[in-house]
Design a protein around this motif. Structure first.
Motif, mmCIF file in Angstrom:
data_model
loop_
_atom_site.group_PDB
_atom_site.id
_atom_site.type_symbol
_atom_site.label_atom_id
_atom_site.label_comp_id
_atom_site.label_asym_id
_atom_site.label_seq_id
_atom_site.Cartn_x
_atom_site.Cartn_y
_atom_site.Cartn_z
ATOM 1 N N ASP A 118 38.880 53.651 26.727
ATOM 2 C CA ASP A 118 38.372 53.101 27.990
ATOM 3 C C ASP A 118 37.421 51.936 27.736
ATOM 4 O O ASP A 118 37.476 50.912 28.427
ATOM 5 N N LEU A 119 36.550 52.089 26.755
ATOM 6 C CA LEU A 119 35.583 51.031 26.447
ATOM 7 C C LEU A 119 36.279 49.783 25.919
ATOM 8 O O LEU A 119 35.893 48.658 26.260
ATOM 9 N N ASN A 120 37.303 49.960 25.100
ATOM 10 C CA ASN A 120 38.041 48.807 24.582
ATOM 11 C C ASN A 120 38.765 48.061 25.699
ATOM 12 O O ASN A 120 38.804 46.824 25.706
ATOM 13 N N GLU A 121 39.333 48.805 26.643
ATOM 14 C CA GLU A 121 39.990 48.164 27.780
ATOM 15 C C GLU A 121 38.974 47.412 28.637
ATOM 16 O O GLU A 121 39.246 46.300 29.116
ATOM 17 N N LEU A 122 37.803 48.010 28.832
ATOM 18 C CA LEU A 122 36.746 47.358 29.604
ATOM 19 C C LEU A 122 36.255 46.104 28.884
ATOM 20 O O LEU A 122 36.011 45.061 29.510
ATOM 21 N N HIS A 123 36.125 46.198 27.574
ATOM 22 C CA HIS A 123 35.705 45.045 26.769
ATOM 23 C C HIS A 123 36.719 43.908 26.898
ATOM 24 O O HIS A 123 36.348 42.734 27.059
ATOM 25 N N GLU A 124 37.994 44.251 26.843
ATOM 26 C CA GLU A 124 39.053 43.247 26.971
ATOM 27 C C GLU A 124 39.003 42.575 28.340
ATOM 28 O O GLU A 124 39.163 41.352 28.457
ATOM 29 N N SER A 125 38.766 43.375 29.378
ATOM 30 C CA SER A 125 38.711 42.834 30.731
ATOM 31 C C SER A 125 37.557 41.853 30.891
ATOM 32 O O SER A 125 37.734 40.745 31.414
ATOM 33 N N TRP A 126 36.368 42.242 30.448
ATOM 34 C CA TRP A 126 35.206 41.354 30.560
ATOM 35 C C TRP A 126 35.372 40.117 29.683
ATOM 36 O O TRP A 126 34.946 39.016 30.053
ATOM 37 N N SER A 127 35.994 40.273 28.528
ATOM 38 C CA SER A 127 36.122 39.158 27.588
ATOM 39 C C SER A 127 37.133 38.119 28.059
ATOM 40 O O SER A 127 36.917 36.910 27.897
ATOM 41 N N GLN A 128 38.247 38.589 28.641
ATOM 42 C CA GLN A 128 39.365 37.699 28.917
ATOM 43 C C GLN A 128 39.513 37.302 30.384
ATOM 44 O O GLN A 128 40.149 36.281 30.673
ATOM 45 N N SER A 129 38.956 38.085 31.308
ATOM 46 C CA SER A 129 39.249 37.863 32.730
ATOM 47 C C SER A 129 38.111 37.225 33.511
ATOM 48 O O SER A 129 38.308 36.836 34.665
ATOM 49 N N THR A 130 36.929 37.127 32.928
ATOM 50 C CA THR A 130 35.772 36.653 33.681
ATOM 51 C C THR A 130 35.408 35.214 33.314
ATOM 52 O O THR A 130 35.810 34.697 32.274
ATOM 53 N N SER A 140 39.026 22.370 32.825
ATOM 54 C CA SER A 140 38.778 23.336 33.891
ATOM 55 C C SER A 140 38.805 24.744 33.317
ATOM 56 O O SER A 140 39.275 24.964 32.193
ATOM 57 N N MET A 141 38.311 25.697 34.089
ATOM 58 C CA MET A 141 38.323 27.099 33.678
ATOM 59 C C MET A 141 38.485 27.979 34.913
ATOM 60 O O MET A 141 38.087 27.605 36.021
ATOM 61 N N LYS A 142 39.106 29.141 34.709
ATOM 62 C CA LYS A 142 39.329 30.088 35.793
ATOM 63 C C LYS A 142 38.894 31.475 35.352
ATOM 64 O O LYS A 142 38.964 31.807 34.170
ATOM 65 N N GLY A 143 38.468 32.283 36.323
ATOM 66 C CA GLY A 143 38.114 33.655 36.000
ATOM 67 C C GLY A 143 37.409 34.338 37.150
ATOM 68 O O GLY A 143 37.146 33.731 38.194
ATOM 69 N N LYS A 144 37.095 35.595 36.938
ATOM 70 C CA LYS A 144 36.444 36.397 37.971
ATOM 71 C C LYS A 144 34.934 36.416 37.769
ATOM 72 O O LYS A 144 34.436 36.341 36.646
ATOM 73 N N VAL A 145 34.235 36.536 38.903
ATOM 74 C CA VAL A 145 32.780 36.674 38.905
ATOM 75 C C VAL A 145 32.440 37.895 39.755
ATOM 76 O O VAL A 145 32.968 38.060 40.859
ATOM 77 N N PHE A 146 31.560 38.746 39.228
ATOM 78 C CA PHE A 146 31.177 39.986 39.897
ATOM 79 C C PHE A 146 29.803 39.821 40.553
ATOM 80 O O PHE A 146 28.854 39.382 39.901
ATOM 81 N N PHE A 147 29.731 40.212 41.830
ATOM 82 C CA PHE A 147 28.461 40.213 42.554
ATOM 83 C C PHE A 147 28.196 41.617 43.092
ATOM 84 O O PHE A 147 29.144 42.340 43.437
ATOM 85 N N PRO A 148 26.929 42.016 43.224
ATOM 86 C CA PRO A 148 26.627 43.323 43.829
ATOM 87 C C PRO A 148 27.111 43.382 45.277
ATOM 88 O O PRO A 148 27.010 42.405 46.019
ATOM 89 N N PHE A 149 27.629 44.527 45.654
ATOM 90 C CA PHE A 149 28.160 44.741 47.005
ATOM 91 C C PHE A 149 27.019 45.004 47.981
ATOM 92 O O PHE A 149 26.125 45.802 47.708
ATOM 93 N N PHE A 150 27.059 44.311 49.142
ATOM 94 C CA PHE A 150 26.067 44.513 50.202
ATOM 95 C C PHE A 150 26.837 44.849 51.481
ATOM 96 O O PHE A 150 27.294 43.958 52.204
#
Length: 244
Positions: free
Chosen positions: A181-193, A204-214
């Motif tokens: 699970d940790l390796n998959e999470l590491h891959e997601s943060w490393s490659q998708s953000t 240019s660059m593309k990726g996801k950005v995480f913000f706290p939910f309100f």
């Protein structure tokens, strides 16, 4: 008779009770308020620029406790620029576009998230090595206990066994699942953000950005600092009820 009538009444209303307890949650959509937007595979993007730095931002989904936004950043200037998502933030607004709280909600820092995951992976690796040693010890104890039981003349001890090896393996399996699970999470943060990057002119660059939910916000005022200027993009948060 009264008991039978009561049971009949309970059976009659039980479907309605279960329905009321499992009502579906409303869907949440976060949409840009700009009139001129761009659509890509059903996702709506708002676009703005400062000094040749172009930002296209679209809401993806909510995975509590976070909003997930997709960013597309292009450097059309003549200078390189440092992109650091932890500098991005938003302020929740009410129906009158007034701040709901006196604070800003900054995006998650991928570098910090990745570092924390790597620390946890280091712990799981240490556990794995410990489990190898414990497995050998447990196997030795189990074999010794079995040998003693066989050579013992007491028939009451014939069924006495230790099971340390299997007990250690159960703990090792749980540790291995956590590592996966940790390796998959590491891959997601490393490659998708969107990660901290010096963006050269013409790139240019593309990726996801995480913000706290309100959840109570009516609008989100997204702010992206660029040197001494800001890009501001307004999003509206809508709740869509789901009926059976």
């Amino acid at each position: 008779m009264q008991t039978r009538n009561l049971l009949f009444a309970l059976f009659a209303i039980s479907p309605f009770l279960f329905q009321s307890c499992s009502a579906p949650k409303s869907l949440i959509k976060v949409e840009p308020t700009q009139e001129s937007t761009k659509w890509l595979y059903g996702q709506e993007f708002a676009k703005d620029s400062v000094s040749g730095i172009i930002y296209e931002v679209g809401f993806d989904r909510i995975v509590e406790p976070n909003y997930l936004f997709d960013f597309d950043i292009t450097n059309r200037s003549n200078l390189e620029i440092l992109i650091d998502p932890k500098d991005f933030y938003y302020q929740p607004l009410n129906d009158s576009l007034q701040p709901m709280v006196d604070e800003y909600f900054h995006a998650s820092d991928p570098e910090e998230e990745i570092l924390n995951i790597e620390k946890k992976l280091s712990i799981t690796e240490a556990r794995r090595k410990s489990h190898i040693a414990l497995s050998l010890v447990g196997l030795g104890v189990d074999i010794a206990a079995a040998a003693i039981t066989v050579s013992d003349n007491n028939p009451h001890n014939d069924y006495l066994r230790t099971d340390l090896f299997n007990a250690v393996q159960i703990g090792n399996m749980a540790n291995e699942f956590e590592a996966v699970d940790l390796n998959e999470l590491h891959e997601s943060w490393s490659q998708s953000t969107i990660r901290k990057t010096t963006l050269e002119p013409g790139y240019s660059m593309k990726g996801k950005v995480f913000f706290p939910f309100f959840p109570n916000a009516k609008y989100l005022q997204l702010v992206i600092p660029i040197d001494d200027q800001n890009i501001e993009i307004l999003f509206q948060q809508k709740y869509i009820p789901v009926k059976r």
